[in-house]
Design a protein around this motif. Sequence first.
Motif, PDB file in Angstrom:
ATOM      1  N   LEU A 436       0.828  -1.200   0.000  1.00 10.41           N
ATOM      2  CA  LEU A 436       0.000   0.000   0.000  1.00 10.41           C
ATOM      3  C   LEU A 436       0.871   1.261   0.000  1.00 10.41           C
ATOM      4  O   LEU A 436       0.558   2.244  -0.677  1.00 10.41           O
ATOM      5  CB  LEU A 436      -0.921  -0.031   1.219  1.00 10.41           C
ATOM      6  N   CYS A 437       1.981   1.218   0.743  1.00 12.85           N
ATOM      7  CA  CYS A 437       2.916   2.348   0.731  1.00 12.85           C
ATOM      8  C   CYS A 437       3.462   2.580  -0.682  1.00 12.85           C
ATOM      9  O   CYS A 437       3.561   3.722  -1.146  1.00 12.85           O
ATOM     10  CB  CYS A 437       4.077   2.095   1.691  1.00 12.85           C
ATOM     11  N   ASN A 438       3.822   1.512  -1.355  1.00  5.11           N
ATOM     12  CA  ASN A 438       4.344   1.650  -2.714  1.00  5.11           C
ATOM     13  C   ASN A 438       3.288   2.183  -3.671  1.00  5.11           C
ATOM     14  O   ASN A 438       3.590   2.936  -4.597  1.00  5.11           O
ATOM     15  CB  ASN A 438       4.887   0.306  -3.193  1.00  5.11           C
ATOM     16  N   MET A 439       2.017   1.777  -3.457  1.00 10.68           N
ATOM     17  CA  MET A 439       0.925   2.300  -4.283  1.00 10.68           C
ATOM     18  C   MET A 439       0.807   3.816  -4.110  1.00 10.68           C
ATOM     19  O   MET A 439       0.721   4.560  -5.091  1.00 10.68           O
ATOM     20  CB  MET A 439      -0.390   1.636  -3.902  1.00 10.68           C
ATOM     21  N   VAL A 440       0.818   4.280  -2.863  1.00 13.36           N
ATOM     22  CA  VAL A 440       0.689   5.719  -2.611  1.00 13.36           C
ATOM     23  C   VAL A 440       1.921   6.460  -3.118  1.00 13.36           C
ATOM     24  O   VAL A 440       1.816   7.579  -3.645  1.00 13.36           O
ATOM     25  CB  VAL A 440       0.445   5.978  -1.114  1.00 13.36           C
ATOM     26  N   SER A 441       3.092   5.834  -2.998  1.00 15.10           N
ATOM     27  CA  SER A 441       4.305   6.448  -3.533  1.00 15.10           C
ATOM     28  C   SER A 441       4.176   6.680  -5.037  1.00 15.10           C
ATOM     29  O   SER A 441       4.552   7.745  -5.551  1.00 15.10           O
ATOM     30  CB  SER A 441       5.511   5.554  -3.245  1.00 15.10           C
ATOM     31  N   LEU A 442       3.621   5.696  -5.761  1.00 16.15           N
ATOM     32  CA  LEU A 442       3.405   5.856  -7.205  1.00 16.15           C
ATOM     33  C   LEU A 442       2.414   6.980  -7.490  1.00 16.15           C
ATOM     34  O   LEU A 442       2.624   7.803  -8.384  1.00 16.15           O
ATOM     35  CB  LEU A 442       2.902   4.545  -7.805  1.00 16.15           C
ATOM     36  N   LEU A 443       1.318   7.024  -6.735  1.00 15.13           N
ATOM     37  CA  LEU A 443       0.323   8.079  -6.945  1.00 15.13           C
ATOM     38  C   LEU A 443       0.925   9.449  -6.664  1.00 15.13           C
ATOM     39  O   LEU A 443       0.594  10.434  -7.337  1.00 15.13           O
ATOM     40  CB  LEU A 443      -0.896   7.830  -6.047  1.00 15.13           C
ATOM     41  N   ASN A 444       1.810   9.530  -5.673  1.00 16.36           N
ATOM     42  CA  ASN A 444       2.475  10.804  -5.383  1.00 16.36           C
ATOM     43  C   ASN A 444       3.435  11.221  -6.500  1.00 16.36           C
ATOM     44  O   ASN A 444       3.870  12.366  -6.549  1.00 16.36           O
ATOM     45  CB  ASN A 444       3.243  10.714  -4.067  1.00 16.36           C
ATOM     46  N   GLN A 445       3.772  10.268  -7.394  1.00 18.65           N
ATOM     47  CA  GLN A 445       4.612  10.579  -8.553  1.00 18.65           C
ATOM     48  C   GLN A 445       3.784  10.761  -9.826  1.00 18.65           C
ATOM     49  O   GLN A 445       4.330  11.034 -10.896  1.00 18.65           O
ATOM     50  CB  GLN A 445       5.626   9.457  -8.785  1.00 18.65           C
ATOM     51  N   GLY A 446       2.455  10.557  -9.699  1.00 15.26           N
ATOM     52  CA  GLY A 446       1.585  10.744 -10.850  1.00 15.26           C
ATOM     53  C   GLY A 446       1.280   9.490 -11.631  1.00 15.26           C
ATOM     54  O   GLY A 446       0.854   9.575 -12.785  1.00 15.26           O
ATOM     55  N   PHE A 447       1.463   8.298 -11.007  1.00 12.15           N
ATOM     56  CA  PHE A 447       1.211   7.034 -11.689  1.00 12.15           C
ATOM     57  C   PHE A 447       0.229   6.178 -10.906  1.00 12.15           C
ATOM     58  O   PHE A 447       0.176   6.239  -9.668  1.00 12.15           O
ATOM     59  CB  PHE A 447       2.508   6.224 -11.837  1.00 12.15           C
ATOM     60  N   ASP A 448      -0.525   5.341 -11.644  1.00 10.26           N
ATOM     61  CA  ASP A 448      -1.331   4.331 -10.975  1.00 10.26           C
ATOM     62  C   ASP A 448      -0.533   3.035 -10.893  1.00 10.26           C
ATOM     63  O   ASP A 448       0.672   2.998 -11.218  1.00 10.26           O
ATOM     64  CB  ASP A 448      -2.673   4.136 -11.688  1.00 10.26           C
ATOM     65  N   LEU A 449      -1.199   1.955 -10.483  1.00 10.16           N
ATOM     66  CA  LEU A 449      -0.503   0.687 -10.290  1.00 10.16           C
ATOM     67  C   LEU A 449       0.117   0.148 -11.567  1.00 10.16           C
ATOM     68  O   LEU A 449       1.135  -0.543 -11.529  1.00 10.16           O
ATOM     69  CB  LEU A 449      -1.471  -0.364  -9.727  1.00 10.16           C
ATOM     70  N   GLY A 450      -0.499   0.435 -12.710  1.00  8.01           N
ATOM     71  CA  GLY A 450       0.044  -0.014 -13.984  1.00  8.01           C
ATOM     72  C   GLY A 450       1.077   0.931 -14.557  1.00  8.01           C
ATOM     73  O   GLY A 450       1.458   0.797 -15.717  1.00  8.01           O
ATOM     74  N   ARG A 451       1.518   1.889 -13.731  1.00  4.15           N
ATOM     75  CA  ARG A 451       2.452   2.936 -14.144  1.00  4.15           C
ATOM     76  C   ARG A 451       1.905   3.746 -15.317  1.00  4.15           C
ATOM     77  O   ARG A 451       2.639   4.226 -16.180  1.00  4.15           O
ATOM     78  CB  ARG A 451       3.840   2.378 -14.468  1.00  4.15           C
ATOM     79  N   ASN A 452       0.585   3.917 -15.316  1.00  2.00           N
ATOM     80  CA  ASN A 452      -0.067   4.810 -16.268  1.00  2.00           C
ATOM     81  C   ASN A 452      -0.192   6.185 -15.618  1.00  2.00           C
ATOM     82  O   ASN A 452      -0.515   6.298 -14.432  1.00  2.00           O
ATOM     83  CB  ASN A 452      -1.466   4.293 -16.618  1.00  2.00           C
ATOM     84  N   ALA A 453       0.070   7.221 -16.382  1.00  3.01           N
ATOM     85  CA  ALA A 453      -0.026   8.572 -15.843  1.00  3.01           C
ATOM     86  C   ALA A 453      -1.463   8.871 -15.429  1.00  3.01           C
ATOM     87  O   ALA A 453      -2.410   8.542 -16.144  1.00  3.01           O
ATOM     88  CB  ALA A 453       0.448   9.585 -16.877  1.00  3.01           C
TER      89      ALA A 453
END
Length: 604
Positions: A436-453
């Motif tokens: 879950l931390c990694n998911m939020v880290s991605l969202l804080n970079q502008g990406f979803d789980l599939g690394r889609n913007a």
Amino acid sequence: MGTMLYERGVFLNRSFEEVCLSDPRMVLGIHREYLDAGAEVITTNSWGAGIPKLRAAGLPEKFEEINTRAVALALQAASDAGRSESTLVAGSIGPLGVMIEPIGALSTRDAEELFARQASLLAEAGADLIALETFVDVAELKAAIRGVRGACALPLIASMTINAEGTSPFGTEPEVFTAELEALERDGLAPDVLGLNCSVGPRGMLDAAEKMAHAAHHPLCVQPNAGVPVNVNGRNIYQTTPKYMAKYAKRMIQSGVRIVGGCCGTTPAHIHEIRNEIKALAPGRPRESVRVEPPAQAKPPVPLEKKSAWGARIARGEFLTCVELVPPKGIDMSKLVASAKALKERGIDAVNVPDSPRAQAKMAAVSAAAVLQQCSGIEAIPHITCKDKNLLALQAEVLGAHALGLRNILLVTGDPPSIGTYPDATAVFDVDAIGLCNMVSLLNQGFDLGRNAVGEPTSFCYGVALNPSAVNLDRELERFRWKLDAGAEFAITQPVFDAEPLLRFLERTASLRRIPVIAGIWPLVSLRMAEFMKNEVPGVYVPDPVVERMARCDTRESALEEGTAIARELLEALTGAVSGVQLSTPFGRIDYAMSILGKQPFGR
């Protein structure tokens, strides 16, 4: 293979791969039927014979035997049919069935090793090629490719699966995951054939394959399902006819696909029609070319001090205070709002809102936190838990929290439903707090789980839970390191009733990246509560001397005084070691919590 085994009475609660051992003649007969229908490549009955899936089925010790026998049966079928020279046997490998980093706890290196072990067995048993099938996460597929390439030199087909929207289940577009897989060529690791299989029928597969063809330099393989199954009297029935499937196989070949076949629901009759339809065809070429956009780049994260007032206090190194307010069982928030207003007036920094603590049915934490923050003006920190939400629901909840104005969240795995109000409720746990931390880290970079913007990145200040009194302290330390690696910005401990375990934990983590550790303090109000916390609350340690002190109290007032004294002593003992305090509110009484701090918040 799964469809045919199911039709022959092998039910879904069994390991289909174990049938290679318990009923090899059944598997052999199925291979023969597809060969007789005209198949040129048959896949071994080993898709789910990786170690994690066999372990889940209680069969880890059968790993080598099942994979070896699966190849032997396919080779024997080809030999019996007199087609051993013209038939290729593909060693089938599916996803591990567990999440890998950054979402799951399994490291990429360990995942590669697991794939390598299975590929090595299949190659040694005589497989002609390896088929990686039905992958939902391109990151796991790349780990599988690296594992296979390190284990053997066999030709390799690597296939993703797609959903009804035509993307991977993680939302990655076909041309994007194709470009990612093609990029492995730089290291000499690209698969020989890129593919799609399972999940959807021929039309959806053709649409996705045409997108892949524009980005692919390697040949394509497409194996659709025979449509989407419908449940008829408890059985899954696939309704796509052999002629319809064959018509789309022809269209796929004309669009540039080099290898066609079928996945779930595809019977020998379907293969027979496909074979007849395409035997005189030569692969076509894509009718048009498109430019594949380069992957979106991560956006600079919002500075901690600009995320929230709570984040700004962390950035300035201030002592942090928060009070836990448990959401109501119903819809009346008036008492909680009044408490939040009073806490703000007394200088408390934030209110912490748990999500169904101890799996008790309560109002959703995010909803309650939004109401408290909007109506009282104090910042709220809702818990986001993994226990009863899948990956899609978790991502949706996090995005919704941001839209509601919440910027501080605590990411926790959550209590299993079996201990709570509805013990028969289903637990999900797609990921744990680390994922879950990694998911939020991605969202804080502008990406979803599939690394889609996703457009504008989120700006969460996210924290994690910490248990300094864990039975397996080494495991807790390891998990804390992973949470730090995933970008956690603060930690709140389980209720602490003894300072020594927390002080020892902080000493052991002194060399790690420092984040504020906030001590959870729960003021005891009675002997009964002390005994309950000691014996019935998972993860909480109450030392015997504390219970004995509460036992000496002979009145309600004396118990309240003693519980407050114990809590104050804990704060004194932790002064200088922790960066804040979270106070729980027994029976919702904030005066119990505030009495621990005195007239001014502790540490100010």
